[in-house]
Design an enzyme around this catalytic site. Structure first.
Site, PDB file in Angstrom:
ATOM      1  N   HIS A 175      16.157 -77.663  36.126  1.00  0.00           N
ATOM      2  CA  HIS A 175      16.564 -76.706  37.149  1.00  0.00           C
ATOM      3  C   HIS A 175      15.345 -76.125  37.834  1.00  0.00           C
ATOM      4  CE1 HIS A 175      18.628 -73.391  39.153  1.00  0.00           C
ATOM      5  NE2 HIS A 175      19.707 -74.147  39.015  1.00  0.00           N
ATOM      6  N   ARG A 206      26.377 -71.292  32.328  1.00  0.00           N
ATOM      7  CA  ARG A 206      27.587 -71.951  32.858  1.00  0.00           C
ATOM      8  C   ARG A 206      27.881 -73.223  32.053  1.00  0.00           C
ATOM      9  NH1 ARG A 206      25.748 -72.727  38.915  1.00  0.00           N
ATOM     10  NH2 ARG A 206      24.020 -73.590  37.752  1.00  0.00           N
ATOM     11  N   SER A 222      23.076 -75.330  49.052  1.00  0.00           N
ATOM     12  CA  SER A 222      24.366 -75.013  49.690  1.00  0.00           C
ATOM     13  C   SER A 222      24.412 -73.561  50.162  1.00  0.00           C
ATOM     14  CB  SER A 222      25.525 -75.308  48.738  1.00  0.00           C
ATOM     15  OG  SER A 222      25.316 -74.714  47.475  1.00  0.00           O
ATOM     16  N   HIS A 264      21.728 -81.839  43.696  1.00  0.00           N
ATOM     17  CA  HIS A 264      22.445 -80.548  43.744  1.00  0.00           C
ATOM     18  C   HIS A 264      23.851 -80.791  43.160  1.00  0.00           C
ATOM     19  CE1 HIS A 264      23.369 -76.546  44.932  1.00  0.00           C
ATOM     20  NE2 HIS A 264      23.571 -76.691  46.224  1.00  0.00           N
ATOM     21  N   ASP A 299      26.089 -78.857  35.758  1.00  0.00           N
ATOM     22  CA  ASP A 299      26.691 -80.157  36.050  1.00  0.00           C
ATOM     23  C   ASP A 299      26.720 -81.090  34.844  1.00  0.00           C
ATOM     24  OD1 ASP A 299      27.158 -79.618  38.824  1.00  0.00           O
ATOM     25  OD2 ASP A 299      24.999 -79.744  39.101  1.00  0.00           O
TER      26      ASP A 299
END
Ligand code: HAX
Length: 484
Positions: A360, A369, A284, A314, A415
């Site tokens: 990742h 995160r 992105s 993603h 995620d």
């Protein structure tokens, strides 16, 4: 070449001096925050004014780098990198953040816990404000509370979507994925672009950033309305929730979606901050940079970025994670023992699928995160069943993935956790999850687009090779250690 005096030395600190950790505990950092906090409201400069002071310094810094070090080699490219998604090739200038494989993301040099600690907060809030992050991206400085407030108000003032775009959204079928709806709506805003208008009138290259800035602020301001409208049209009665011009960005986003629960508002502040930026090489971010480099409007560059974000490898992974978890929950029937979960993880892997939310391209540890979301869940709903399941998977999946032996990183990414938080507060429509990610991502990638236009970044055009040419080239070059 005369040296300009940089009005924002903090900006320099984070763009040229590497790790934040070398500096964040020293006095100069604390002094910077204290000094900013003493400014009177009347003396405050707007974000645009502050950024415009930085530009000449930034341009000079890059010109000097190019002149003095332009021929230094900072990356070589191996065949496996060409065939392996270009991992690890140093090739994009991206000032907002840097990703350390072990420590995780540093946003303008600040880790996620530091952002949580040092950012200005709303009254009775513990979570950072995404608009403060946008300020940090453009100035290198954490804004004072009143500066952040100034930006919140400016975004509120711009928060109005043209009727024709709402009409387009109203006509889209509910079956169209929310990310596609958002991409269409953002692309349709292109006709509002102040950059396009200025460009067609022959504006000077040095002023491109001004109109890009205007478009970006307009787009950031409109995104919550677009997203909430898509949510309302697709899953509810089409009506938008409340909007308070004096509220912060995340609070307005939550209430527009129809959620006025204070903890959910807190979650949105955190969510929109931690998803904003993750270096420039992810799809992105890179897409915004690439498409934007053609001098298309920020609307089209970001619409393209949303298309990339929606993929399951993603940002679309947050939807997949939830679907996978709900499916697992049903199969487990309350048995969250390690053996049973392990067996289900192997079922997924043996059927040739990935464990969504794990792995990742750059990270080699649990994503900070993920950890900050875990902390939020532990604080607000430690006994929630789905949170217990996510934790149980976390206890087992890294070992299973390590044994599986393919993924270079067996740890969870951002995620793996986000959907569970949303489920708890009743936002259960999983196909909407990546839209939230998209709204957040705008803060990181569009601030960089303003910087790109300010520094006159060229159109991107790397060289590609045919297989035949690749075979010819490798005859003449030496072997290097694997870079993957
Ligand atoms: N489960 C099973 N296999 C995995 C895996 C996982 N979670 N993660 C990686 N692998 C596999 C890859 O598919 C690859 O297999 P092949 O050799 O057969 O192609 C191999 O391990 C090596 O991959 P890698 O080098 O470790 O990882 P990549 O850089 O190629 O891919 C991905 C990184 C994030 C795309 C990958 O780990 C993945 O597919 N994860 C699951 C999807 C996901 O969580 N995506 C979100 C990532 C974060 C993000 O961008 N958010 O927006």
């Amino acid at each position: 070449m005369p040296t300009l005096k940089n009005p924002h030395p903090h900006f320099e600190l984070h763009t040229t001096c590497g790790s934040r950790n070398e500096t964040n505990t020293n006095d100069s950092f604390v002094t910077t925050i204290k000094k900013d906090s003493t400014l009177d409201a009347g003396q405050e400069k707007t974000l645009k004014e502050k950024f415009s002071e930085i530009i000449p310094y930034k341009v000079q810094e890059l010109q000097a780098l190019k002149k003095e070090y332009g021929n230094r080699v900072i990356s070589e490219v191996s065949v496996e990198q060409v065939l392996g998604g270009m991992r690890g090739i140093n090739s994009i200038l991206w000032d907002g953040s840097l990703l350390d494989p072990i420590k995780g993301i540093e946003l303008k040099g600040y880790t996620i816990p530091e952002i949580k600690q040092y950012f200005p907060k709303e009254t009775n809030s513990e979570e950072p404000l995404p608009e403060a992050l946008f300020w940090l991206f453009l100035t290198g400085e954490i804004p004072t509370k009143s500066e952040a407030k100034l930006l919140s108000k400016e975004l509120s003032r711009r928060a109005s979507v043209p009727d024709y775009v709402i009409e387009i959204l109203n006509r889209l079928p509910k079956t169209l994925h929310p990310m596609v709806q958002l991409s269409i709506a953002v692309a349709a805003l292109d006709s509002q672009s102040k950059f396009n208008q200025a460009y067609s009138q022959g504006v000077s290259k040095t002023n491109y950033w001004i109109y890009t800035y205007e478009d970006v602020l307009d787009l950031l301001a409109m995104l919550p309305i677009l997203a909430a409208k898509i949510y309302a049209n697709t899953f509810k009665d089409g009506q938008l929730g409340a909007f308070d011009p004096d509220a912060d960005y995340a609070k307005n986003f939550a209430t527009l979606l129809g959620y006025d629960n204070n903890d959910f508002i807190e979650l949105m502040r955190l969510y929109l901050t931690i998803h904003a930026d993750h270096e420039g090489g992810n799809v992105s971010a890179h897409t915004t940079h690439l498409v934007g480099s053609t001098l298309t409007s920020p609307y089209l560059a970001f619409s393209a970025a949303l298309d990339g974000l929606s993929g399951p490898l993603h940002g679309g992974a947050n939807q997949e994670v939830l679907e996978w978890l709900l499916n697992l929950k049903e199969k487990l029937n309350g048995d969250y023992s390690e053996e049973t979960i392990e067996a289900h993880l192997w079922d997924t892997l043996n059927s040739g699928r990935v464990i969504p939310g794990y792995g990742h391209a750059v990270l080699r540890r649990t994503d900070p995160r993920y950890l900050t979301q875990r902390e939020f869940a532990s604080k607000h709903f430690p006994d929630y069943d789905l949170f217990r399941l996510v934790s149980a998977v976390y206890n087992v999946a890294p070992a299973v993935l390590t044994k599986h032996g393919k993924s270079k990183n067996p740890w969870p990414n951002v995620d793996a956790h986000s959907g569970v938080l949303l489920q708890y507060y009743g936002l259960t429509e999983v196909s909407f999850y990546t839209v939230l990610f998209g709204v957040s991502r705008a803060f990181g990638v569009l601030s960089q687009l303003i910087i790109d236009r300010a520094i006159g970044a060229p159109i991107e055009r790397p060289k590609s090779l045919t297989t035949q040419r690749l075979k010819e080239i490798i005859q003449d070059v030496p072997k290097v250690k694997s870079r993957m």
